[in-house]
Structures are given as structure tokens and as C-alpha cells.
Design a protein around this motif. Structure first.
Motif, PDB file in Angstrom:
ATOM      1  N   ASN A  20     -50.608  40.573 -51.812  1.00  0.00           N
ATOM      2  CA  ASN A  20     -51.756  41.440 -52.123  1.00  0.00           C
ATOM      3  C   ASN A  20     -51.683  42.867 -51.579  1.00  0.00           C
ATOM      4  OD1 ASN A  20     -52.982  39.158 -53.411  1.00  0.00           O
ATOM      5  ND2 ASN A  20     -53.588  38.430 -51.385  1.00  0.00           N
ATOM      6  N   ARG A 152     -50.800  47.641 -46.956  1.00  0.00           N
ATOM      7  CA  ARG A 152     -52.166  48.003 -47.383  1.00  0.00           C
ATOM      8  C   ARG A 152     -53.166  47.285 -46.482  1.00  0.00           C
ATOM      9  NH1 ARG A 152     -55.483  49.914 -51.305  1.00  0.00           N
ATOM     10  NH2 ARG A 152     -57.146  48.556 -52.011  1.00  0.00           N
ATOM     11  N   LYS A 153     -54.076  48.042 -45.883  1.00  0.00           N
ATOM     12  CA  LYS A 153     -55.055  47.443 -44.959  1.00  0.00           C
ATOM     13  C   LYS A 153     -56.094  46.617 -45.728  1.00  0.00           C
ATOM     14  CE  LYS A 153     -54.832  50.830 -41.233  1.00  0.00           C
ATOM     15  NZ  LYS A 153     -54.436  52.093 -41.881  1.00  0.00           N
ATOM     16  N   ASP A 154     -56.613  47.184 -46.811  1.00  0.00           N
ATOM     17  CA  ASP A 154     -57.712  46.553 -47.545  1.00  0.00           C
ATOM     18  C   ASP A 154     -57.144  45.598 -48.604  1.00  0.00           C
ATOM     19  OD1 ASP A 154     -60.113  45.922 -48.656  1.00  0.00           O
ATOM     20  OD2 ASP A 154     -60.299  47.771 -49.818  1.00  0.00           O
ATOM     21  N   ARG A 155     -56.694  44.433 -48.153  1.00  0.00           N
ATOM     22  CA  ARG A 155     -56.106  43.462 -49.098  1.00  0.00           C
ATOM     23  C   ARG A 155     -56.693  42.085 -48.825  1.00  0.00           C
ATOM     24  NH1 ARG A 155     -52.548  40.695 -45.691  1.00  0.00           N
ATOM     25  NH2 ARG A 155     -52.316  41.987 -43.851  1.00  0.00           N
ATOM     26  N   LYS A 156     -56.616  41.212 -49.822  1.00  0.00           N
ATOM     27  CA  LYS A 156     -57.053  39.832 -49.643  1.00  0.00           C
ATOM     28  C   LYS A 156     -56.041  39.144 -48.726  1.00  0.00           C
ATOM     29  CE  LYS A 156     -57.584  35.836 -52.621  1.00  0.00           C
ATOM     30  NZ  LYS A 156     -56.212  35.429 -52.910  1.00  0.00           N
ATOM     31  N   ASN A 185     -47.197  53.349 -47.669  1.00  0.00           N
ATOM     32  CA  ASN A 185     -48.595  53.040 -47.380  1.00  0.00           C
ATOM     33  C   ASN A 185     -49.398  53.100 -48.686  1.00  0.00           C
ATOM     34  OD1 ASN A 185     -51.379  53.913 -46.937  1.00  0.00           O
ATOM     35  ND2 ASN A 185     -50.831  53.666 -44.784  1.00  0.00           N
ATOM     36  N   ASP A 187     -52.762  52.562 -48.972  1.00  0.00           N
ATOM     37  CA  ASP A 187     -54.195  52.555 -48.659  1.00  0.00           C
ATOM     38  C   ASP A 187     -54.996  53.475 -49.589  1.00  0.00           C
ATOM     39  OD1 ASP A 187     -54.074  50.717 -46.612  1.00  0.00           O
ATOM     40  OD2 ASP A 187     -53.564  52.244 -45.125  1.00  0.00           O
TER      41      ASP A 187
END
Ligand SMILES: Nc1ncnc2c1ncn2[C@@H]1O[C@H](COP(=O)(O)OP(=O)(O)O)[C@@H](O)[C@H]1O
Ligand SMILES: Cc1cn([C@H]2C[C@H](O)[C@@H](COP(=O)(O)OP(=O)(O)O)O2)c(=O)[nH]c1=O
Length: 204
Positions: A20, A152-156, A185, A187
Motif C-alpha cells: 500500500n 508512504r506514511k498515510d497507507r493502509k 517518498n 507522501d
């Protein structure tokens, strides 16, 4: 420019990273840009595989729906051996042919996944090396242009926290040892990441 690809861009570009982070999405956007906007021949090969009635599709299904096939949980060494078998099938059946036809080949995962997920699944290091050995024989004869390790920080998050941390650490260790690897990155906006990777591939 049609199929008249500049030889310097042809070759294999690997996309790696934990589930993800955006690998498949970025590869799709990239392939479209490369084919439609730039006019170069470009194809995608995904591990473990997504074509119907292939070993890769079977391994993918076993990985995600173990209960459908087995009454007992499959151990991680056997699961990673299945992945390696699917990789060798794809390398032999598809990659070698595409590789010799001067295309840009985008790879969704690589043997790095076996290493990162195998070790994070608590396999001993020498077991992971032994599992990977037959696949690495094939890779020795194939040049890789670049490896993009996506983050990626904002991942499932699909795994429990410790395993998630371990998978990402294993990738980071591989990246540190490989000069062809670039950490990307993801993000920001998808379009922005895709353009950054494209510039990296074309070297402009
Ligand atoms: N930069 C981004 N901005 C917003 N959503 C993104 C971005 N990158 C990926 N995604 C979303 O994250 C999800 C997982 O992406 P996917 O490409 O399937 O990851 P992977 O192939 O690494 O498992 C998808 O829903 C995708 O649309
Ligand atoms: C290629 C590979 C993947 N995997 C794992 C990573 C993923 O969790 C899973 C399936 O990969 P993938 O098809 O990338 O995931 P998705 O479910 O997002 O379509 O298999 C391994 O454990 N070993 C491997 O060698």
C-alpha cells in the motif's frame, strides 16, 4: 517516436516497498505516460503475478486465501518458496523475452520482497538466503537499471506493528547496500511522485 526507443532508457525499473505504498498505482500511471505521452514501448511485470491461470496467480491466491486450499497454516518458508517458484516462472516465460526487445520494463516487486517478508516472518537469515538462491541465479544474468523503494506514511497497514516495522527495516537495509536504489517518498500527490520517477528514468 513510436517503437523507436532510445536504447539508453530500455531495461528494467523495479518498484519495491511494503504493501500500500503506491507501487501498482504509480506503475500504472507511469506506463500510461511513457506509452501515450512519450511514445516508448513500456510493459509491466508484477510479482508474484496477476495473469489468470499462471503459477503467480495461484501463489497470489494461496497467499491471500490460505484457508481455501489448506486445513493447516502454511509455514512461512514454504510460502516464500512458492513465491520464488512463481518468480522463476515469470522470469523464464516473460521477462527474458521482454528484456531482449528493448522495452522499458516496470517491475511491481522483485526478489527483495521475498527477503523483506521472509525475514520479517521470522525465518532465519540462512534459510532466506537458501530460499532465494535459485532465483538469484536467474537475476545474475539480468541487468537492473534502477530500483525505486517507495515509502508512504498515510497507507493502509496490513500487518501488526512489529512486522510492519521489520518489513520496512529489511527494505531499508537492502537499499543501503544497493547503489542503484533510490528511495521515493510518496507522501505528496500521486501525479507529483509519478513525474519525479519519470524524470529519474529519463534522466532529464
Ligand atoms: N500519492 C498518493 N496519494 C493518494 N493516494 C495514493 C497515493 N499513492 C497511492 N495511493 C493509494 O493507496 C492505495 C494503495 O496503493 P497501491 O498502488 O495498491 O499500493 P501497492 O501496490 O504498493 O500495494 C490505493 O488506493 C492508491 O490509490
Ligand atoms: C513477491 C512477494 C510478495 N510477498 C507478499 C507481499 C504482499 O503482502 C503479498 C502480495 O503481494 P502484492 O501482489 O504486491 O500485494 P497486493 O495484495 O497489494 O496485491 O505477497 C511475499 O511475501 N514474498 C514475495 O516474494
Amino acid at each position: 517516436m513510436g517503437n523507436n526507443i532510445k536504447n539508453s532508457y530500455a531495461g528494467i525499473y523495479v518498484f519495491e516497498g511494503i504493501d500500500n505504498v503506491g507501487k501498482t498505482t504509480i506503475i500504472q500511471a507511469l506506463q500510461e505516460k511513457i506509452c501515450k505521452e512519450i511514445g516508448y514501448d513500456c510493459t509491466t511485470i508484477a510479482f508474484p503475478g496477476n495473469e489468470a491461470r499462471t503459477l503467480g496467480a495461484l501463489v497470489y491466491d494461496v497467499h491471500h486465501h490460505e484457508n481455501k486450499y489448506f486445513d493447516f497454516p502454511i509455514n512461512n518458508a514454504s510460502l516464500q518458496l512458492l513465491h520464488v517458484a512463481a518468480h522463476i516462472d515469470l522470469i523464464q516465460r516473460k521477462l527474458i523475452e521482454e528484456y531482449s526487445s528493448s522495452k522499458i520494463i516496470l517491475m511491481d516487486r522483485f526478489w527483495w520482497s521475498t527477503y523483506a517478508y521472509g525475514l520479517a516472518g521470522r525465518l532465519e537469515r540462512d534459510v532466506v538466503h537458501a530460499i532465494l538462491a535459485p532465483e538469484l541465479v536467474y537475476w545474475e544474468k539480468i541487468n537492473i537499471n534502477k530500483i525505486f523503494l517507495l515509502e508512504r506514511k498515510d497507507r493502509k497497514i496490513d500487518y501488526e506493528t512489529n512486522k510492519d516495522i521489520l518489513i520496512r527495516k529489511n527494505y531499508s537495509d537492502l537499499a543501503k547496500r544497493e547503489s542503484k536504489c533510490q528511495i521515493i517518498n510518496n507522501d505528496g500527490r500521486l501525479e507529483e511522485t509519478t513525474n519525479r520517477v519519470l524524470i529519474n528514468i529519463l534522466g532529464v
